[in-house]
Design a protein around this motif. Structure first.
Motif, short mmCIF file in Angstrom:
data_model
loop_
_atom_site.label_atom_id
_atom_site.label_comp_id
_atom_site.label_asym_id
_atom_site.label_seq_id
_atom_site.Cartn_x
_atom_site.Cartn_y
_atom_site.Cartn_z
N GLU A 119 0.81 -1.21 0.00
CA GLU A 119 0.00 0.00 0.00
C GLU A 119 0.85 1.27 0.00
N LEU A 120 2.01 1.23 0.66
CA LEU A 120 2.80 2.44 0.84
C LEU A 120 3.53 2.86 -0.43
N HIS A 121 3.99 1.90 -1.23
CA HIS A 121 4.73 2.19 -2.47
C HIS A 121 5.98 3.03 -2.20
N PHE A 122 6.73 2.65 -1.17
CA PHE A 122 7.97 3.35 -0.87
C PHE A 122 9.08 2.86 -1.79
N GLU A 220 39.36 4.28 -0.26
CA GLU A 220 39.71 4.99 -1.48
C GLU A 220 38.49 5.37 -2.31
N LYS A 221 37.38 4.77 -2.03
CA LYS A 221 36.20 5.04 -2.84
C LYS A 221 35.57 6.40 -2.52
N GLY A 222 35.98 7.02 -1.45
CA GLY A 222 35.41 8.31 -1.09
C GLY A 222 34.51 8.19 0.12
N ASP A 223 33.72 9.22 0.34
CA ASP A 223 32.82 9.28 1.48
C ASP A 223 31.44 8.79 1.07
N THR A 224 30.77 8.18 2.04
CA THR A 224 29.41 7.68 1.81
C THR A 224 28.49 8.30 2.83
N LYS A 225 27.31 8.69 2.39
CA LYS A 225 26.30 9.26 3.26
C LYS A 225 25.25 8.21 3.57
N ILE A 226 24.98 8.03 4.85
CA ILE A 226 24.02 7.03 5.31
C ILE A 226 22.67 7.72 5.51
N SER A 227 21.65 7.18 4.89
CA SER A 227 20.30 7.72 5.02
C SER A 227 19.32 6.58 5.26
N LEU A 228 18.17 6.92 5.82
CA LEU A 228 17.12 5.95 6.12
C LEU A 228 15.93 6.19 5.21
N ILE A 229 15.46 5.13 4.57
CA ILE A 229 14.31 5.19 3.67
C ILE A 229 13.29 4.16 4.13
N GLU A 230 12.08 4.62 4.36
CA GLU A 230 11.05 3.72 4.88
C GLU A 230 10.61 2.72 3.81
N ILE A 231 10.44 1.48 4.24
CA ILE A 231 10.03 0.42 3.33
C ILE A 231 8.71 -0.22 3.74
N GLY A 232 8.27 0.01 4.99
CA GLY A 232 7.03 -0.61 5.45
C GLY A 232 7.26 -2.04 5.93
N PRO A 233 6.27 -2.62 6.57
CA PRO A 233 4.96 -2.04 6.91
C PRO A 233 5.04 -1.12 8.13
N ARG A 234 3.97 -0.38 8.35
CA ARG A 234 3.87 0.46 9.54
C ARG A 234 2.51 0.21 10.20
#
Length: 303
Positions: A119-122, A220-234
């Motif tokens: 239902e969420l389509h995240f 050597e690959k550089g910097d990475t940014k960590i983020s949170l993305i909702e996937i469900g369910p809730r």
């Protein structure tokens, strides 16, 4: 993938035998099943949780809603020490039972505000069979019954290392937050994105502290940014009662503020009936007043 899993399992065994003391294994298995009468949304939630918990086992529907002690026998039959039972009532309400079989305790909750993954389509996604990170609110340590609920949720939703069908990856987080006396459960994907040099230059200097917290060096690959993305369910759980044994025994905790949905629907019907009775009384009083004044009390002439 298999070679990586074997390498990690071999290193963990070597660490355990290096100290001379055998490491204690976390053997948790969850039995997931439901009663008859659940809707398609409830069934989709059950399938979502079954996909997120690789150490779980799904069974057929239970025919009875009164003899819940039979779930202990089913858990023993399938070699499971945790039970997650979905009880549907009147095709509307859904209650969730969480129990540690066979000795308890047992938690009964009312589920509200359900949103399944479909239902969420995240845009987020996680690897099937990966292990989650459990994030609990600090409120869980404020009272004894919340500490007990936290331990029970940890045993059910915490996937043990080396469990059946698990993969050696941690790529999603399950968050448990308490607000208004309810437990809010959400699931997020841990996503790492590579930051380009142009983006790092355009960032203002005021966000250096936040940048250090969200960015880690990846060689050597550089910097990475960590983020949170909702996937469900809730969904939201309202604790109702905590029992000492598994699906029985004395009551340890009872939520006095909980109001059953049947009572809410009954009060709504009574309020509607009260408005109808009030209109009926006003109509009778109006006819009686017209009769005292000598006016016609019959049907009014149509215009």
């Amino acid at each position: 993938m298999a070679a990586v899993y074997k390498t990690l399992s071999r290193s963990s065994k070597e660490d355990a035998t290096a100290n001379g003391v055998p490491a204690k294994k976390n053997r948790q298995r969850v039995l997931i099943l439901s009663s008859r009468g659940i809707t398609y949304r409830h069934r989709h939630l059950l399938n979502d949780l079954y996909a997120l918990l690789p150490h779980s086992r799904k069974d057929a529907k239970l025919d009875t809603k009164t003899k819940l002690y039979q779930l202990n026998e089913l858990a023993d039959l399938y070699n499971c020490n945790n039970v997650l039972f979905f009880e549907a009532r009147k095709g509307k309400d859904l209650y969730i039972w969480m129990s540690k079989a066979p000795n308890g305790p047992t938690l009964k909750c009312h589920l509200q505000n359900l949103h399944t993954t479909s239902e969420l389509h995240f845009p987020g996604n996680c690897l099937r069979g990966s292990r989650p990170i459990l994030s609990f609110d600090a409120t869980f340590t404020s009272s004894p019954h919340l500490t007990l609920i936290k331990e029970l949720l940890t045993h059910i939703f915490g996937v043990p290392k080396g469990a059946r069908k698990t993969k050696p990856f941690v790529d999603h987080i399950m968050g448990f937050t308490i607000a208004d006396g309810k437990i809010w459960i959400r699931c997020f994907e841990i996503r790492e994105t590579i930051i380009s040099k142009a983006e790092s230059r355009t960032q203002p200097a005021e966000n250096d502290a936040e940048k250090k917290e969200m960015i880690r060096t990846a060689g050597e690959k550089g910097d990475t940014k960590i983020s949170l993305i909702e996937i469900g369910p809730r969904f939201i759980l309202t604790p109702i009662v905590v029992l000492e044994s598994s699906f029985g025994g004395p009551v340890i905790y009872e939520n006095k503020e909980f109001v059953s949905p049947n009572q809410i629907r009954s009060e709504l019907r009574l309020s509607k009936a009260g408005r109808y009775n009030q209109r009926s009384e006003q109509r009778i009083e109006r006819k009686a007043k017209k009769g005292d004044l000598g006016l016609r009390t019959g049907k009014e002439r149509p215009y």
